[in-house]
Design a protein around this motif. Structure first.
Motif, PDB file in Angstrom:
ATOM      1  N   ALA A 116       0.880  -1.181  -0.092  1.00 22.69           N
ATOM      2  CA  ALA A 116       0.011   0.104   0.013  1.00 22.69           C
ATOM      3  C   ALA A 116       0.786   1.206   0.036  1.00 22.69           C
ATOM      4  CB  ALA A 116      -0.841  -0.275   1.204  1.00 22.69           C
ATOM      5  N   THR A 117       2.073   1.250   0.583  1.00 17.75           N
ATOM      6  CA  THR A 117       2.878   2.376   0.787  1.00 17.75           C
ATOM      7  C   THR A 117       3.763   2.542  -0.429  1.00 17.75           C
ATOM      8  OG1 THR A 117       2.966   2.107   3.262  1.00 17.75           O
ATOM      9  CG2 THR A 117       4.563   3.535   2.346  1.00 17.75           C
ATOM     10  N   TYR A 118       4.396   1.553  -0.976  1.00 19.32           N
ATOM     11  CA  TYR A 118       5.526   1.555  -1.913  1.00 19.32           C
ATOM     12  C   TYR A 118       5.180   0.966  -3.171  1.00 19.32           C
ATOM     13  CZ  TYR A 118       8.219   2.792   2.281  1.00 19.32           C
ATOM     14  OH  TYR A 118       8.617   3.442   3.118  1.00 19.32           O
ATOM     15  N   GLY A 119       3.754   0.332  -3.488  1.00 16.70           N
ATOM     16  CA  GLY A 119       3.530  -0.157  -4.634  1.00 16.70           C
ATOM     17  C   GLY A 119       4.050  -1.541  -4.861  1.00 16.70           C
ATOM     18  N   ARG A 120       4.897  -1.965  -4.083  1.00 19.31           N
ATOM     19  CA  ARG A 120       5.583  -3.421  -4.152  1.00 19.31           C
ATOM     20  C   ARG A 120       5.869  -4.147  -3.011  1.00 19.31           C
ATOM     21  NH1 ARG A 120      11.413  -3.183  -3.778  1.00 19.31           N
ATOM     22  NH2 ARG A 120      11.576  -5.217  -4.937  1.00 19.31           N
ATOM     23  N   CYS A 121       5.810  -5.197  -2.714  1.00 23.70           N
ATOM     24  CA  CYS A 121       5.929  -5.904  -1.526  1.00 23.70           C
ATOM     25  C   CYS A 121       7.191  -6.575  -1.850  1.00 23.70           C
ATOM     26  CB  CYS A 121       4.821  -6.878  -1.333  1.00 23.70           C
ATOM     27  SG  CYS A 121       5.283  -7.565   0.213  1.00 23.70           S
ATOM     28  N   THR A 122       8.280  -6.551  -0.589  1.00 29.74           N
ATOM     29  CA  THR A 122       9.675  -6.860  -0.557  1.00 29.74           C
ATOM     30  C   THR A 122       9.487  -8.430  -0.170  1.00 29.74           C
ATOM     31  OG1 THR A 122       9.763  -5.979   1.431  1.00 29.74           O
ATOM     32  CG2 THR A 122      10.762  -4.611  -0.542  1.00 29.74           C
ATOM     33  N   SER A 123       8.308  -8.836   0.272  1.00 23.41           N
ATOM     34  CA  SER A 123       8.529 -10.241   1.036  1.00 23.41           C
ATOM     35  C   SER A 123       7.963 -11.301  -0.173  1.00 23.41           C
ATOM     36  CB  SER A 123       7.390 -10.185   2.267  1.00 23.41           C
ATOM     37  OG  SER A 123       7.935  -9.401   3.190  1.00 23.41           O
ATOM     38  N   GLY A 124       7.564 -10.677  -1.194  1.00 24.77           N
ATOM     39  CA  GLY A 124       7.060 -11.610  -2.261  1.00 24.77           C
ATOM     40  C   GLY A 124       6.023 -12.556  -1.937  1.00 24.77           C
ATOM     41  N   TRP A 125       6.238 -14.006  -2.129  1.00 26.44           N
ATOM     42  CA  TRP A 125       5.172 -14.834  -1.893  1.00 26.44           C
ATOM     43  C   TRP A 125       4.939 -15.243  -0.304  1.00 26.44           C
ATOM     44  CZ3 TRP A 125       1.723 -15.609  -5.548  1.00 26.44           C
ATOM     45  CH2 TRP A 125       2.137 -15.183  -7.000  1.00 26.44           C
ATOM     46  N   ARG A 126       6.063 -14.940   0.216  1.00 28.71           N
ATOM     47  CA  ARG A 126       6.158 -15.076   1.704  1.00 28.71           C
ATOM     48  C   ARG A 126       5.139 -14.252   2.495  1.00 28.71           C
ATOM     49  NH1 ARG A 126      12.233 -15.467   0.951  1.00 28.71           N
ATOM     50  NH2 ARG A 126      12.559 -17.716   0.552  1.00 28.71           N
ATOM     51  N   CYS A 127       4.610 -13.134   1.801  1.00 31.34           N
ATOM     52  CA  CYS A 127       3.783 -12.004   2.494  1.00 31.34           C
ATOM     53  C   CYS A 127       2.633 -12.545   2.973  1.00 31.34           C
ATOM     54  CB  CYS A 127       3.513 -10.808   1.504  1.00 31.34           C
ATOM     55  SG  CYS A 127       2.383  -9.704   2.266  1.00 31.34           S
ATOM     56  N   LEU A 128       2.113 -12.404   4.018  1.00 32.04           N
ATOM     57  CA  LEU A 128       0.771 -13.127   4.685  1.00 32.04           C
ATOM     58  C   LEU A 128      -0.186 -12.209   4.305  1.00 32.04           C
ATOM     59  CD1 LEU A 128       2.239 -14.183   8.287  1.00 32.04           C
ATOM     60  CD2 LEU A 128       1.657 -15.577   6.393  1.00 32.04           C
ATOM     61  N   TYR A 129      -0.039 -11.324   3.504  1.00 35.44           N
ATOM     62  CA  TYR A 129      -1.303 -10.526   2.909  1.00 35.44           C
ATOM     63  C   TYR A 129      -1.036 -10.572   1.377  1.00 35.44           C
ATOM     64  CZ  TYR A 129      -1.468  -8.105   7.554  1.00 35.44           C
ATOM     65  OH  TYR A 129      -1.377  -7.807   8.633  1.00 35.44           O
ATOM     66  N   VAL A 130      -0.500 -11.558   0.879  1.00 35.61           N
ATOM     67  CA  VAL A 130      -0.027 -11.853  -0.507  1.00 35.61           C
ATOM     68  C   VAL A 130      -1.260 -11.783  -1.456  1.00 35.61           C
ATOM     69  CG1 VAL A 130      -0.021 -14.329  -0.798  1.00 35.61           C
ATOM     70  CG2 VAL A 130       1.328 -13.011  -2.172  1.00 35.61           C
ATOM     71  N   LYS A 131      -2.436 -12.123  -0.921  1.00 36.15           N
ATOM     72  CA  LYS A 131      -3.637 -11.978  -1.882  1.00 36.15           C
ATOM     73  C   LYS A 131      -3.908 -10.670  -2.115  1.00 36.15           C
ATOM     74  CE  LYS A 131      -5.983 -16.214   0.090  1.00 36.15           C
ATOM     75  NZ  LYS A 131      -7.030 -16.636   0.886  1.00 36.15           N
ATOM     76  N   SER A 132      -3.602  -9.698  -1.738  1.00 32.81           N
ATOM     77  CA  SER A 132      -3.465  -8.193  -1.892  1.00 32.81           C
ATOM     78  C   SER A 132      -2.967  -7.723  -2.712  1.00 32.81           C
ATOM     79  CB  SER A 132      -3.498  -7.232  -0.712  1.00 32.81           C
ATOM     80  OG  SER A 132      -2.360  -7.356  -0.082  1.00 32.81           O
ATOM     81  N   HIS A 133      -1.679  -8.519  -3.373  1.00 33.05           N
ATOM     82  CA  HIS A 133      -0.842  -8.298  -4.444  1.00 33.05           C
ATOM     83  C   HIS A 133      -0.604  -9.448  -5.480  1.00 33.05           C
ATOM     84  CE1 HIS A 133       2.580  -9.524  -1.915  1.00 33.05           C
ATOM     85  NE2 HIS A 133       1.787  -8.638  -0.836  1.00 33.05           N
ATOM     86  N   MET A 134      -1.421 -10.136  -5.495  1.00 23.04           N
ATOM     87  CA  MET A 134      -1.284 -11.204  -6.423  1.00 23.04           C
ATOM     88  C   MET A 134      -2.313 -11.285  -7.269  1.00 23.04           C
ATOM     89  SD  MET A 134      -1.947 -14.795  -4.254  1.00 23.04           S
ATOM     90  CE  MET A 134      -2.501 -15.761  -5.791  1.00 23.04           C
ATOM     91  N   GLU A 135      -2.218 -12.145  -8.661  1.00 26.38           N
ATOM     92  CA  GLU A 135      -3.315 -12.294  -9.467  1.00 26.38           C
ATOM     93  C   GLU A 135      -3.164 -13.798 -10.087  1.00 26.38           C
ATOM     94  OE1 GLU A 135      -3.457  -9.309 -12.435  1.00 26.38           O
ATOM     95  OE2 GLU A 135      -4.335  -7.687 -11.282  1.00 26.38           O
ATOM     96  N   GLU A 136      -4.254 -14.465 -10.692  1.00 22.51           N
ATOM     97  CA  GLU A 136      -4.102 -15.603 -11.327  1.00 22.51           C
ATOM     98  C   GLU A 136      -4.354 -15.196 -12.756  1.00 22.51           C
ATOM     99  OE1 GLU A 136      -5.330 -20.265 -10.636  1.00 22.51           O
ATOM    100  OE2 GLU A 136      -6.298 -19.023  -9.557  1.00 22.51           O
TER     101      GLU A 136
END
Length: 727
Positions: free
Chosen positions: A189-209
């Motif tokens: 939300a802050t930076y437009g990219r997540c540095t934790s990748g697939w390990r992020c525990l909020y990954v559904k908010s920045h992934m697509e199928e």
């Protein structure tokens, strides 16, 4: 779980409307005009008389020394003439500036006799275990930041034991996504990219199928067009908004002793010879006229002079956040800067681990981009000569060292690899046994010659970065040494002054306690005021020295000949701060425990009034810490529970705050313990709880349920803590 906004709203509805606006208490009181005389004899401000239930005014109850008097309507036990019920809350304030040390599991008794009983652990800040927190199955780094069909080559090949199947990892390798913070990743939300990748525990908010042309569906990570990249590093997991990132290869080279520090090596060789000359000079027999033993006759100039230093500034408008071990982490400093802190320091790092390339100590050198902006600058008098505020930053680092060669080499390493440094501070005040017994920290108070050599050597290799020192009044209560030490740091050794000049210390911070006292007594601001007066005399004396035949080298006199003096100890309000600046005559005040308990103290100082923060506002600060923690350490399992650990450490101080609106008397005192009280609403009562289980409950509002393997051990011991205490 509902979002924080919903949580606050629900709590507010239950307590008849929670006031989320800041309530100013005391108006625009000018503390400087309200007090005359030394800081230790300031006049205490009292609140207006209370109104009883029948509308008749009544005076506040008489103030009791050491007790934070609570208004009667908030007391759990009504006051009686015979007793005052004080909250039974253990305090361990050494935690604010301590550093934990590993305790060998097979440690024997102090006499070293094999086979004897193990010595019982005593003292402060022993190593604590927080348990392990990681995913059930590890995801390989080759796929952690890539789309499902585009993995990077795995360096372990077929021998890799980690998962390479992203779908299997999301289903079995980790716990389900969290629904706190509205289910959105705060980093994304802050930076437009997540540095934790697939390990992020909020990954559904920045992934697509995504469905490909061949009919296959691929899991992809989403990144915004305006995504913020890391400030200093291009590593996949480098955190955006964080500066002073040192590449792993540099730390590896340091650990393998492949980094040659030529300036330090050259200076240390000269220093060894010079130290031996001084030793011979001081140990010659009385009446010995042998010129070969006379230091002045054999003195050799150092191989190079210090570079001209960047000017620093400390003033009334620059309150300082102290270097705080454990508590002074990057997210906390970021919160304090947002609330008005103008100068910040890293947590204390040890010089030798820095030279060994240890990741833990180099990580302490990281800063947030908000810390590399100029501090507020609005001097009441003429601007300091040569000071350029536009080139100044807020962030400085503090190191501890037991020998000059360690301090000198660590300084060269820091100035070489850290591009954003205001200054380097040498710790001469840490009272913790591990540091003291090694010859560092407050042990340097009894070794002024060693400290002198450290600062001179650090100045020689630090380039344009100034060197400062933080000291205490002395080691023992009956032997105060700070005044003599301050003179030496300002002018140099009295008998070597003509030969060597001043050490070049740009500023000194004095904590108004001895090592022996730790936090058992109030800070001695009368003594700090006496030292501040000496500093003023020394700065004037430097001007006289420059008029002598042998002029002092300009590069040994930082800040145009002015050494700044900062006081430290028991600052808990804008009244304390302005009182110390106006009456103790320090240039600024360094704030430690007061900032952990009440981070908005910097806002109070700027506005010159008390701020009665509502419970919902204080909860917002906790949420910000949680968000900033995930941005700094990651939003994966490891990063979230690192954030939880440091949040709980923060809460162990933060929950000690007693709301201004509940107090009978102003100003509040840092060392007073409150009577047992309840808050103005349920949330305020929860935020004042001394039970660590409530702290965990608060953390779960923003970080989700704590894993069963997580083990938070408070630093305190009481009936409410059913575990062994730390000190």
């Amino acid at each position: 779980m509902e979002s924080n906004e919903a949580t606050v709203k629900r709590t507010a509805d239950q307590v008849d409307g929670l006031n989320v606006n800041t309530k100013a208490v005391g108006g625009d009181q000018d503390a400087s005009s309200s007090h005359i005389g030394p800081a230790t004899k300031r006049v205490k401000l009292d609140t207006p008389p209370q109104l009883s239930h029948d509308g008749v005014s009544k005076p506040p109850r008489e103030r009791i020394k050491g007790v934070a008097m609570i208004k009667e309507e908030y007391l759990i036990v009504p006051p009686s003439r015979s007793e005052t019920v004080v909250e039974d809350r253990p305090i361990d304030d050494d935690a604010a500036e301590g550093r934990t040390a590993p305790v060998p599991q097979d440690s024997r008794d102090s006499r070293g006799q094999g086979g004897g009983k193990r010595k019982k652990q005593k003292g402060q800040n022993k190593e604590r275990e927080f348990g392990t927190f990681s995913d059930a199955v590890k995801l390989c780094n080759s796929v952690a930041w890539t789309n499902e069909f585009s993995p990077r080559p795995c360096k372990h090949g077929e021998r890799c034991n980690a998962l390479h199947d992203i779908r299997k990892y999301l289903k079995e390798g980790r716990r389900a996504d969290l629904d706190t913070l509205s289910g959105g990743c705060p980093v994304f939300a802050t930076y437009g990219r997540c540095t934790s990748g697939w390990r992020c525990l909020y990954v559904k908010s920045h992934m697509e199928e995504v469905t490909r042309e061949d009919g296959r569906t691929e899991l992809v990570l989403v990144e915004k067009e305006d995504a913020v990249k890391p400030a200093d590093d291009d590593e996949m997991d480098a955190k955006p908004g964080v500066v002073n990132n040192v590449p792993p290869q540099v730390k590896l080279n340091l650990s393998r002793k492949k980094v040659v520090m030529e300036k330090s090596e050259e200076y240390i060789k000269w220093l060894a010879v010079d130290t031996e000359l001084i030793r011979t000079h001081y140990h010659k027999q009385k009446g010995d006229e042998d010129e070969a033993k006379d230091y002045r006759a054999q003195y050799v100039e150092p191989p190079f002079k210090p570079s001209e230093k960047r000017k620093v500034y400390f003033g009334r408008e620059t309150p300082v956040l102290a270097p705080l071990t454990t508590q002074g982490n990057l997210p906390f400093r970021r919160l304090c800067v947002e609330l008005g802190a103008q100068v910040t320091y890293s947590e204390m790092a040890l010089g030798l681990p820095i030279l060994q390339g240890q990741k833990t100590d180099w990580t302490l050198m990281r800063a947030h981009e908000s810390e590399v902006t100029p501090p507020r600058f609005n001097p009441s008098g003429p601007a300091p000569l040569g000071y350029d505020n536009s080139k100044d930053v807020k962030f400085g680092v503090q190191i501890a060292a037991s020998a000059p060669w360690i301090a000198i080499k660590a300084t060269e390493a820091l100035t070489t690899y850290l591009p954003h440094l205001r200054l380097i501070d040498i710790n001469c005040g840490c009272p913790i046994d591990m540091v003291f017994k090694s010859g560092a920290g407050s042990a340097l108070l009894d070794a002024p010659a060693k400290l002198d050599r450290m600062i001179r050597g650090m100045n020689a290799v630090s380039g344009e970065v100034p060197i400062t020192a933080k000291i205490r009044m002395g080691v023992k209560d009956d032997k105060l040494t700070a005044q003599k030490l301050v003179e030496r740091l300002a002018l140099g050794s009295q008998d070597m002054r003509d030969q060597l000049g001043a050490p070049g210390c740009a500023a000194v911070t004095l904590h108004g306690r001895t090592r022996q006292q730790r936090y058992t007594r109030a800070a001695n601001w009368t003594y700090i005021a006496e030292c501040a007066a000496l500093i003023k005399q020394f700065n004037e004396k430097k001007d006289e020295l420059t008029d002598t035949i042998r002029e002092v080298e300009e590069n040994t006199l930082p800040n145009g000949g002015k050494m700044y003096f900062v006081g430290n100890g028991d600052c808990y309000s804008h009244v304390d701060y302005l009182d110390h600046v106006d009456n103790a005559k320090v240039d600024s005040v360094m704030i430690a425990r007061g900032a952990i308990i009440k981070p908005w103290i910097f806002e109070e100082i700027e506005k010159g009034q008390y701020l009665d923060k509502s419970a919902s506002e204080r909860l917002t600060y906790i949420e910000k810490f949680a968000r900033y923690g995930m941005e700094a350490w990651g939003s994966d399992e490891l990063g979230i529970n690192y954030t939880r650990r440091f949040l709980l450490e923060f809460l162990s101080f933060f929950t000690r705050y007693v709301p201004i609106g509940l107090l009978e008397h102003l100003p509040p005192n840092l060392n007073e313990r409150p009577e047992a009280f309840r808050g103005r609403d349920d949330l305020e009562t929860l935020l004042s709880s001394s039970n660590y289980k409530d702290w965990i409950k608060i953390s779960e509002m923003f970080l989700g349920p704590a894993p069963t393997s997580f083990n938070f051990q408070p630093k305190h011991k009481s009936n409410s803590y059913e575990i062994e205490a730390e000190g």
